[in-house]
Write an enzyme that holds these catalytic residues in place. Structure first.
Site, short mmCIF file in Angstrom:
data_model
loop_
_atom_site.label_atom_id
_atom_site.label_comp_id
_atom_site.label_asym_id
_atom_site.label_seq_id
_atom_site.Cartn_x
_atom_site.Cartn_y
_atom_site.Cartn_z
N TYR A 155 14.98 -48.14 67.77
CA TYR A 155 14.40 -48.81 67.20
C TYR A 155 14.18 -49.57 66.06
CZ TYR A 155 10.26 -51.74 69.01
OH TYR A 155 9.00 -52.56 69.18
N LYS A 159 14.20 -53.23 63.76
CA LYS A 159 13.18 -53.78 63.57
C LYS A 159 12.70 -53.85 62.22
CE LYS A 159 11.15 -54.95 67.39
NZ LYS A 159 11.23 -56.13 67.64
#
Length: 248
Positions: A155, A159
């Site tokens: 993740y 990002k």
């Protein structure tokens, strides 16, 4: 001026909150929402009924480069060219040790978050540049500010790539009157956390200086500000919306 907001990931809780905020904060303005979902457009039914004729929904699988190409080809044809582009989609966070890194899932999330963002920006920025006006906004995470929590490598990597894209586009397109920014919320209690253990969610709330996790209603006003005319001289920034849990 008539504004057209392209919101990808519009069926998320944050997307719905942003749509509601945009269509209620300036009722006299001509605002149209192009709202993308993927097999879940029913989540927007209540908003479509509340704001008749203001929301155009469409289904597109952003994990498929071919589907994204087909979507990009529609702008200026059966879909208007956006004046504002908000990119929200991501797979739900999965907490997993790096030794269990799921490369296939990471690649799918890369397509949804990053590769589709590149393709969509290439599609919408030329018209914005010609008009000498545009707003582009992404959603990051407080995990990219300071020290991230353990077991979130996939993740955080995606990002972080979004953060790099934002800074690069901001510098390149500022002279065209286009701003490119991010909001970085702390943990929000939405259906996005469906795969996150309750203990982690509760611990994040307890650790937050405000004693709770964020909500979409906390984040939507910050997003609307960065999309506004008042934010015309703000570009290349990542705005924390964290209740003080991450400060820059």
């Amino acid at each position: 001026m008539a504004y057209t907001y392209l919101i990808t990931g519009a069926t998320s809780d944050v997307g719905a909150a942003l749509i509601r905020h945009l269509l209620t904060e300036a009722p006299g303005e001509d605002r149209t929402i192009l709202a993308q979902g993927c097999g879940d457009l029913a989540r927007l039914d209540a908003l479509v009924q509340q704001f008749p004729g203001r929301i155009v929904t469409f289904d597109a699988d952003l994990s498929s480069p071919e589907a994204v190409d087909a979507l990009c080809a529609r702008f200026g044809k059966d879909l208007p060219c956006p004046t504002h582009f908000v990119h929200l989609p991501a797979l739900p966070v999965v907490n997993a040790k790096f030794k269990a890194f799921d490369e296939a899932r990471f690649q799918k999330d890369w397509e949804i978050q990053v590769h589709s963002a590149v393709k969509l920006c290439k599609a919408v920025l030329p018209a914005m540049s010609k008009a000498k006006f545009g707003r582009v906004l992404f959603i990051q995470t407080s995990y990219t500010i300071g020290c991230p929590p353990k077991n979130t490598a996939a993740y955080v990597m995606n990002k972080s790539a979004i953060g790099g894209l934002v800074k690069s586009l901001a510098v390149e397109y500022a002279r065209f009157g286009i701003t490119v920014n991010c909001v970085a919320p702390s943990m929000m209690e939405t259906h996005f956390l469906k795969d996150t253990p309750d203990l982690i969610v509760q611990a994040a709330a307890a650790d937050n200086p405000m004693g709770r996790n964020a909500t979409p209603e906390d984040v939507a006003p910050a997003m609307a500000f960065l999309l506004s005319e008042e934010a015309r001289f703000i570009t290349g920034v990542t705005l924390p919306v964290t209740g003080g849990s991450a400060i820059v």
